[in-house]
Design an enzyme around this catalytic site. Sequence first.
Site, PDB file in Angstrom:
ATOM      1  N   LYS A   1       0.821  -1.210   0.000  1.00  0.00           N
ATOM      2  CA  LYS A   1       0.000   0.000   0.000  1.00  0.00           C
ATOM      3  C   LYS A   1       0.858   1.265   0.000  1.00  0.00           C
ATOM      4  O   LYS A   1       0.619   2.202  -0.771  1.00  0.00           O
ATOM      5  CB  LYS A   1      -0.934  -0.022   1.210  1.00  0.00           C
TER       6      LYS A   1
ATOM      7  N   ASP B   1      -6.549   0.535   0.451  1.00  0.00           N
ATOM      8  CA  ASP B   1      -6.625   0.316   1.896  1.00  0.00           C
ATOM      9  C   ASP B   1      -8.005  -0.249   2.210  1.00  0.00           C
ATOM     10  O   ASP B   1      -8.812  -0.470   1.311  1.00  0.00           O
ATOM     11  CB  ASP B   1      -6.364   1.619   2.664  1.00  0.00           C
TER      12      ASP B   1
END
Length: 445
Positions: free
Chosen positions: A276, A295
């Site tokens: 991420k 996310d």
Amino acid sequence: MSCTMLKGFKALPLPMSQLSLAAVLKCGQSFRWTAHPLYPAGTTSIAEPTHEYRYCLRDRVVCLRQSADTLFYRSVYPDILNGISSAPESSGDHEKRDLETLAFLRDYFQLDIDLATLYDYWSNRDPVFKGVRDRFTGLRMLRQDPWETIVSFICSSNNNISRITKMVQSLSTHFSPALVSISTPTIQGATDVEGEEDISYHAFPPPSVLAAPSVSAKLRSLGFGYRAEYIQRTAEMLIDEHGSDREVQKWLLGLRNMSTDDARTELLKFVGVGRKVADCILLMCLDKREVVPVDTHVHQIAMKYYGVRGKAGTKLPMTPKLYDEVNDKLANIWGDFAGWAHSVLFTADLRSFSSFGLPSPSPSPIKEIRESTVKLPPTPSPSPRKRMRRDRVEDNLQKAENVLSGLSEFADVSTLDGDMADRVKKRRRVAAIRRPVTMSDLSEW
DNA sequence: GCCCAACCTCAG
DNA sequence: TGAGGTTGGG
């Protein structure tokens, strides 16, 4: 607006549809801009600048203000460069610096990318986007410094914008000398005279400074938690590998020329950088515009509106496979600039806006849409305005369902076979539309 | 290749 | 108690 207010500023014609400083600088891309009010809260029209925004570079502080159709800018230098201790500077020096600052702004804000055209493009492909676009105009990706971006996003894990901002600021003040001190803008029409004070500005510390072994303990004491070691070790890795700050910077900028996958592979070698965070870095400073960082929040929305696997409202562990599914789906819908579209929908959906005393974008459109899919309890006499908003949301949801069920020509391509999908994707590819901001746009105020 | 607890801190 | 996540061990 009064001329004296913007004395010393240069003016760059730029509509809000291309750039909204208030949205862009505080939406969770960059954490080092400060916002200074120019008027007491709630006393200005939106046509005039409401805040001055400041950002410290290596050699200068860039100061910005924005009106409905103009970006105002100036830069402030340390005294040593201002001719106090040497010969008075010529107007030619001024001119040169202003051009440098303008060059920085064009690069940093990527002003040759026509955001209005992108908004239209995303709206045509995605009814959900269309439903929220008007509330978030002028939201674009910054092209930031790679080192600052890496450290900032190592700080972002399990964290919120407000705290990340404090951490990045404290990183700068503790590990970088003050470059220059500037008084806050005078608040026009303030009843009390207080409020004007000097603020010191610090550039972001280079890797060599943060690579020192003592840094992690210091960062711990500053409240960085487990991220303290990550930052120090990442800095150390880069300096060990490349030798000097200059070489590190050169190598990091070189990642812009690599493929997305190759660049990501390099980023994942750093401690504290997972998928991420790597994707945030790729998108926010390495020109990888199609990357959509995933996310849990993005996953929730993707489940609810874009048909990604999982049950909305519940949480699935974010495995690499699921991550790719979400990423691919959104990239297919939004095209080559998918990461930019993502920033409009997601980084804008943050309560943290209010923590800077800026106009809040709430009610959050995402949340609003989410709530409207649940059976709404009969509300006692909703205001006409609220009524209209809900109708619009439901209209958009209907369109979204058409898309998801394949009724729209913009139906998902992932169900097609590889060859056909490629051809569809190619046809859909948008040529980046460029609206160069030329030097002739530069005008003296 | 996949799963899961632990990790700093703070806000709700 | 979990958050805009990553790491290290199983």
